[in-house]
Each structure stands twice: as C-alpha cells, then as structure tokens.
Design a protein around this motif. Structure first.
Motif, PDB file in Angstrom:
ATOM      1  N   TRP A   4       0.837  -1.197   0.000  1.00  0.00           N
ATOM      2  CA  TRP A   4       0.000   0.000   0.000  1.00  0.00           C
ATOM      3  C   TRP A   4       0.865   1.237   0.000  1.00  0.00           C
ATOM      4  N   GLY A   6       0.529   5.460   1.188  1.00  0.00           N
ATOM      5  CA  GLY A   6      -0.271   6.426   1.942  1.00  0.00           C
ATOM      6  C   GLY A   6      -1.196   5.730   2.926  1.00  0.00           C
ATOM      7  N   PHE A   7      -2.467   6.091   2.876  1.00  0.00           N
ATOM      8  CA  PHE A   7      -3.464   5.490   3.750  1.00  0.00           C
ATOM      9  C   PHE A   7      -4.213   4.351   3.074  1.00  0.00           C
ATOM     10  N   ASN A  59      -7.338  11.328  -2.172  1.00  0.00           N
ATOM     11  CA  ASN A  59      -6.626  11.380  -3.449  1.00  0.00           C
ATOM     12  C   ASN A  59      -6.907  12.639  -4.253  1.00  0.00           C
ATOM     13  N   HIS A  81      -2.949   7.413  -2.438  1.00  0.00           N
ATOM     14  CA  HIS A  81      -3.330   6.421  -1.446  1.00  0.00           C
ATOM     15  C   HIS A  81      -3.886   5.217  -2.199  1.00  0.00           C
TER      16      HIS A  81
END
Length: 109
Positions: A4, A6-7, A59, A81
C-alpha cells in the motif's frame, strides 16, 4: 504480502473494524442464529461507501502538479493512497459488489 501507499491500508482496516463492531452488537443482542453472510454483506456495503468517499477525499490533492516559476521544475503534490497499486477509492465499488453478491446468495439459498 500487502502493498500500500499512503493510507491505502485503510481498505483493510475499515472493514475489519466494522466487522468487529457488527459482531459485538449482534452478540450483545443475542442474534447469533442469523446467517453469517448477512452481517458480512452489511460490513462490505458500508465499508465500500466509506472507502469510496474517503479515497476520493484523500486522493483529491495527490494528482496536482505545481510548477516552480523560476526554475520551471514540476513538483507532484501529495501521495497517492492505494492498495496493490489500485487507488483507494476504486476499492469502494468492490466492497459494494461483494456485499450485494452475499446478500443475493443469502436470499436465494
């Protein structure tokens, strides 16, 4: 292995937390006898909506490019993300589809 940026990990965390909450509520109400696919379908549908909106918001800034007027250099704003190289908000409809498939499977079996 989970990849992954970012978040993007929230695509896994949000359904997990919702599943724990729904399971706790159902067991506190004494509703353990219902088909286990229905609570899971509810979790997928609700988390799909949450992930779609959260991914769109996160985003929104990641695609912007700033240009330094003095040097002419381009700078990309923010981090995309994503989960498994797929932007976060695209995982929302996947959750919705899985939820509706589970709901239909529960009804017709």
């Amino acid at each position: 292995m989970i990849i992954w940026k970012g978040f993007g990990i929230l695509n896994i965390v949000i359904p997990g937390i919702l599943f724990v909450i729904v399971s706790a509520i159902l067991s506190s109400l004494g509703l353990k006898s219902i088909d286990s696919r229905l609570p899971l379908a509810f979790v997928f549908i609700v988390s799909g909506v949450i992930i779609w909106h959260l991914g769109k918001a996160l985003n929104a800034k990641s695609g912007k490019v700033l240009v330094d007027m003095e040097t002419g250099e381009h700078y990309r704003m923010g981090t995309e993300h994503s989960l498994f190289f797929i932007p976060m908000h695209y995982w929302g409809p996947v959750g919705l589809v899985l939820g509706f498939i589970l709901t239909v499977a529960t009804i017709f079996t």
